[in-house]
Motif scaffolding. Structure first.
Motif, PDB file in Angstrom:
ATOM      1  N   VAL A  99     -30.080  -4.635 -55.170  1.00 54.91           N
ATOM      2  CA  VAL A  99     -28.890  -3.852 -54.835  1.00 54.91           C
ATOM      3  C   VAL A  99     -28.190  -3.426 -56.118  1.00 54.91           C
ATOM      4  O   VAL A  99     -27.599  -4.249 -56.821  1.00 54.91           O
ATOM      5  N   GLY A 144     -18.999 -26.003 -50.059  1.00 58.03           N
ATOM      6  CA  GLY A 144     -19.765 -25.589 -48.896  1.00 58.03           C
ATOM      7  C   GLY A 144     -20.737 -24.458 -49.185  1.00 58.03           C
ATOM      8  O   GLY A 144     -21.482 -24.038 -48.305  1.00 58.03           O
ATOM      9  N   LEU A 145     -20.743 -23.980 -50.426  1.00 58.00           N
ATOM     10  CA  LEU A 145     -21.635 -22.884 -50.789  1.00 58.00           C
ATOM     11  C   LEU A 145     -22.627 -23.315 -51.856  1.00 58.00           C
ATOM     12  O   LEU A 145     -22.321 -24.183 -52.675  1.00 58.00           O
ATOM     13  N   ALA A 146     -23.799 -22.699 -51.813  1.00 58.08           N
ATOM     14  CA  ALA A 146     -24.821 -22.995 -52.808  1.00 58.08           C
ATOM     15  C   ALA A 146     -25.334 -21.698 -53.409  1.00 58.08           C
ATOM     16  O   ALA A 146     -25.418 -20.680 -52.722  1.00 58.08           O
ATOM     17  N   VAL A 147     -25.682 -21.744 -54.688  1.00 59.12           N
ATOM     18  CA  VAL A 147     -26.181 -20.552 -55.366  1.00 59.12           C
ATOM     19  C   VAL A 147     -27.539 -20.166 -54.803  1.00 59.12           C
ATOM     20  O   VAL A 147     -28.454 -20.984 -54.726  1.00 59.12           O
ATOM     21  N   ASP A 148     -27.645 -18.929 -54.373  1.00 59.29           N
ATOM     22  CA  ASP A 148     -28.903 -18.407 -53.875  1.00 59.29           C
ATOM     23  C   ASP A 148     -29.677 -17.812 -55.028  1.00 59.29           C
ATOM     24  O   ASP A 148     -30.846 -18.098 -55.233  1.00 59.29           O
ATOM     25  N   ARG A 149     -29.022 -16.995 -55.788  1.00 58.88           N
ATOM     26  CA  ARG A 149     -29.609 -16.499 -57.032  1.00 58.88           C
ATOM     27  C   ARG A 149     -28.576 -15.761 -57.858  1.00 58.88           C
ATOM     28  O   ARG A 149     -27.509 -15.379 -57.351  1.00 58.88           O
ATOM     29  N   VAL A 150     -28.917 -15.580 -59.111  1.00 57.41           N
ATOM     30  CA  VAL A 150     -27.999 -14.923 -60.043  1.00 57.41           C
ATOM     31  C   VAL A 150     -28.620 -13.601 -60.477  1.00 57.41           C
ATOM     32  O   VAL A 150     -29.710 -13.593 -61.063  1.00 57.41           O
ATOM     33  N   ASP A 151     -27.963 -12.517 -60.157  1.00 59.61           N
ATOM     34  CA  ASP A 151     -28.481 -11.200 -60.531  1.00 59.61           C
ATOM     35  C   ASP A 151     -27.724 -10.646 -61.727  1.00 59.61           C
ATOM     36  O   ASP A 151     -26.492 -10.679 -61.758  1.00 59.61           O
ATOM     37  N   VAL A 152     -28.482 -10.134 -62.673  1.00 60.38           N
ATOM     38  CA  VAL A 152     -27.867  -9.465 -63.816  1.00 60.38           C
ATOM     39  C   VAL A 152     -28.359  -8.023 -63.835  1.00 60.38           C
ATOM     40  O   VAL A 152     -29.565  -7.777 -63.776  1.00 60.38           O
TER      41      VAL A 152
ATOM     42  N   VAL B 100     -22.609  -4.756 -54.482  1.00 63.48           N
ATOM     43  CA  VAL B 100     -23.294  -6.021 -54.206  1.00 63.48           C
ATOM     44  C   VAL B 100     -23.986  -5.995 -52.852  1.00 63.48           C
ATOM     45  O   VAL B 100     -24.863  -6.795 -52.581  1.00 63.48           O
ATOM     46  N   ASP B 101     -23.590  -5.061 -52.019  1.00 64.55           N
ATOM     47  CA  ASP B 101     -24.072  -5.005 -50.655  1.00 64.55           C
ATOM     48  C   ASP B 101     -24.520  -3.577 -50.378  1.00 64.55           C
ATOM     49  O   ASP B 101     -23.759  -2.629 -50.585  1.00 64.55           O
ATOM     50  N   PHE B 117     -18.815 -14.226 -57.545  1.00 64.35           N
ATOM     51  CA  PHE B 117     -19.618 -14.865 -56.519  1.00 64.35           C
ATOM     52  C   PHE B 117     -19.638 -13.860 -55.381  1.00 64.35           C
ATOM     53  O   PHE B 117     -18.599 -13.243 -55.083  1.00 64.35           O
ATOM     54  N   HIS B 119     -20.453 -14.011 -51.442  1.00 66.14           N
ATOM     55  CA  HIS B 119     -20.806 -14.829 -50.293  1.00 66.14           C
ATOM     56  C   HIS B 119     -21.555 -13.940 -49.303  1.00 66.14           C
ATOM     57  O   HIS B 119     -20.949 -13.147 -48.587  1.00 66.14           O
ATOM     58  N   GLU B 120     -22.869 -14.085 -49.269  1.00 65.12           N
ATOM     59  CA  GLU B 120     -23.706 -13.166 -48.498  1.00 65.12           C
ATOM     60  C   GLU B 120     -23.474 -13.280 -46.996  1.00 65.12           C
ATOM     61  O   GLU B 120     -23.634 -12.298 -46.277  1.00 65.12           O
ATOM     62  N   ILE B 126     -15.689 -13.282 -54.729  1.00 65.95           N
ATOM     63  CA  ILE B 126     -14.771 -14.228 -55.355  1.00 65.95           C
ATOM     64  C   ILE B 126     -14.906 -14.057 -56.863  1.00 65.95           C
ATOM     65  O   ILE B 126     -16.012 -14.054 -57.395  1.00 65.95           O
ATOM     66  N   ILE B 128     -14.987 -14.628 -60.813  1.00 66.42           N
ATOM     67  CA  ILE B 128     -15.308 -15.627 -61.833  1.00 66.42           C
ATOM     68  C   ILE B 128     -14.680 -15.075 -63.108  1.00 66.42           C
ATOM     69  O   ILE B 128     -15.018 -13.958 -63.516  1.00 66.42           O
ATOM     70  N   VAL B 152     -22.861  -9.321 -63.493  1.00 64.79           N
ATOM     71  CA  VAL B 152     -23.489 -10.560 -63.047  1.00 64.79           C
ATOM     72  C   VAL B 152     -22.957 -10.870 -61.648  1.00 64.79           C
ATOM     73  O   VAL B 152     -21.749 -10.902 -61.429  1.00 64.79           O
ATOM     74  N   VAL B 153     -23.862 -11.058 -60.724  1.00 65.42           N
ATOM     75  CA  VAL B 153     -23.477 -11.423 -59.360  1.00 65.42           C
ATOM     76  C   VAL B 153     -24.157 -12.733 -59.007  1.00 65.42           C
ATOM     77  O   VAL B 153     -25.390 -12.822 -59.010  1.00 65.42           O
ATOM     78  N   VAL B 154     -23.348 -13.740 -58.720  1.00 59.47           N
ATOM     79  CA  VAL B 154     -23.887 -15.023 -58.299  1.00 59.47           C
ATOM     80  C   VAL B 154     -23.867 -15.032 -56.774  1.00 59.47           C
ATOM     81  O   VAL B 154     -22.803 -15.156 -56.157  1.00 59.47           O
ATOM     82  N   ARG B 155     -25.025 -14.828 -56.197  1.00 61.04           N
ATOM     83  CA  ARG B 155     -25.112 -14.769 -54.728  1.00 61.04           C
ATOM     84  C   ARG B 155     -25.121 -16.183 -54.160  1.00 61.04           C
ATOM     85  O   ARG B 155     -25.962 -16.999 -54.531  1.00 61.04           O
ATOM     86  N   VAL B 156     -24.178 -16.436 -53.277  1.00 61.69           N
ATOM     87  CA  VAL B 156     -24.070 -17.779 -52.698  1.00 61.69           C
ATOM     88  C   VAL B 156     -24.180 -17.720 -51.176  1.00 61.69           C
ATOM     89  O   VAL B 156     -23.884 -16.700 -50.557  1.00 61.69           O
ATOM     90  N   LYS B 157     -24.635 -18.833 -50.622  1.00 63.27           N
ATOM     91  CA  LYS B 157     -24.777 -18.958 -49.165  1.00 63.27           C
ATOM     92  C   LYS B 157     -24.232 -20.301 -48.737  1.00 63.27           C
ATOM     93  O   LYS B 157     -24.087 -21.217 -49.561  1.00 63.27           O
ATOM     94  N   ARG B 158     -24.028 -20.463 -47.445  1.00 56.53           N
ATOM     95  CA  ARG B 158     -23.615 -21.767 -46.925  1.00 56.53           C
ATOM     96  C   ARG B 158     -24.625 -22.812 -47.368  1.00 56.53           C
ATOM     97  O   ARG B 158     -25.837 -22.605 -47.251  1.00 56.53           O
ATOM     98  N   ALA B 159     -24.114 -23.912 -47.862  1.00 56.35           N
ATOM     99  CA  ALA B 159     -24.996 -24.965 -48.421  1.00 56.35           C
ATOM    100  C   ALA B 159     -25.925 -25.553 -47.345  1.00 56.35           C
ATOM    101  O   ALA B 159     -25.596 -25.591 -46.191  1.00 56.35           O
TER     102      ALA B 159
END
Ligand SMILES: [Mn+2]
Ligand SMILES: [Mn+2]
Ligand SMILES: [Zn+2]
Ligand SMILES: [Zn+2]
Lengths: 159, 159
Positions: A99, A144-152, B100-101, B117, B119-120, B126, B128, B152-159
């Motif tokens: 994206v 409650g969130l986890a890193v899915d991936r980091v896009d640059v 991002v979307d 961040f 949040h997908e 959010i 940084i 830089v986009v840190v894509r995060v999801k529910r853990a």
DNA sequence: CTCATAGATTAGAATCATTCTAATCTGTTG
DNA sequence: CAACAGATTAGAATGATTCTAATCTATGAG
């Protein structure tokens, strides 16, 4: 009316002249293996698209660019099927969606960790090998969130 | 029919009840200054939108979320004007567009160097802070191109 | 091989975010 | 208080993408 293997093969090829397949025998074989491994039926359309996408060098395509390409190759595939296939390949881990542009989606045949230059004037993506750029000090995500991936994305313009 | 200052002011306010402006006097003043500095006419619509956007804390909005918000506040602004205004503010450097979307555009009131961040699951951004993440070894762009910026986009999801 | 059927393809309609058009309105300046 | 450049807006248009529902085909029994 189908009398033998040769006829059967020609029949199975449907509307394509068979030119594309003949032009790329190993691509087709590799594609067949790739599809089988992903549990996707090796249809004429998927084989042609996979043949174009996975020729060895990494590629970045949009649905339309791929549709134009397969069409120019003399193969008849609907745009809906190109979209379906891109999403199925992505689901199977054969492609990655990138994206960078609000107006259209890119799909990347390079699914390994790597980054991109995005040429904003021309809408083209250029790979940056995964080991090149270092991103450090990425903060812990909110609870409650986890890193899915980091896009640059390194956005570039004509100098 | 306009007899005095009070009447004139009410008249200038047009279709709005004036509630939004009364609720946020300093926001309106700040907005007025901001628009003047950018050479944009302080129209009722721009003042309302600026009032909502630049309240102090940084925000990430989409055209639709902002339109809903201004509408809920009892102010009548067309969606076309929200789009126009977001683009004008972006052109004036008051906003930054964030991609991002694939399905919609975000606008960010924080125009300083910072990252996100995303949040997908919920489609929320959010911030940084800019000093947090370090991106090193960005390669030289291909010939004839210059780096516009590095996202830089840190894509995060529910853990 | 033949057949039944789950899965795939497709034309065309629908969706949805965004942009455009051209008519109407308003902030500014004299 | 004009006059008019600039702004707003309803509604149409656009363009990418998704959906529908009809037709086709790969596959795996039999
Ligand atoms: Mn095409
Ligand atoms: Mn879009
Ligand atoms: Zn890539
Ligand atoms: Zn931000």
């Amino acid at each position: 009316m189908v009398r033998n293997m040769r006829e059967a093969a020609r029949h199975a090829m449907g509307r394509t002249s068979g030119r594309a397949a003949e032009r790329d025998p190993q691509g087709q074989a590799a594609a067949q293996a790739r599809l089988k491994a992903s549990g996707l039926r090796p249809t004429r359309q998927r084989l042609e698209l996979a043949g174009l996408l996975f020729q060895g060098h990494d590629r970045h395509v949009t649905a339309e660019s791929l549709h134009d390409e397969v069409t120019r190759a003399g193969v008849k595939v609907s745009l809906a099927t190109v979209y379906n296939t891109l999403h199925q390949f992505t689901g199977a881990g054969l492609l990655r969606q990138v994206v960078v542009d609000a107006s259209r989606s890119y799909f990347d045949t390079n699914v390994h960790d790597h980054q991109h230059f995005f040429h904003e004037d021309e809408g083209r993506l250029i790979d940056i090998p995964g080991e090149t750029i270092a991103v450090t000090n990425v903060p812990t995500p909110p609870d409650g969130l986890a890193v899915d991936r980091v896009d640059v994305v390194v956005r570039v313009k004509r100098a």
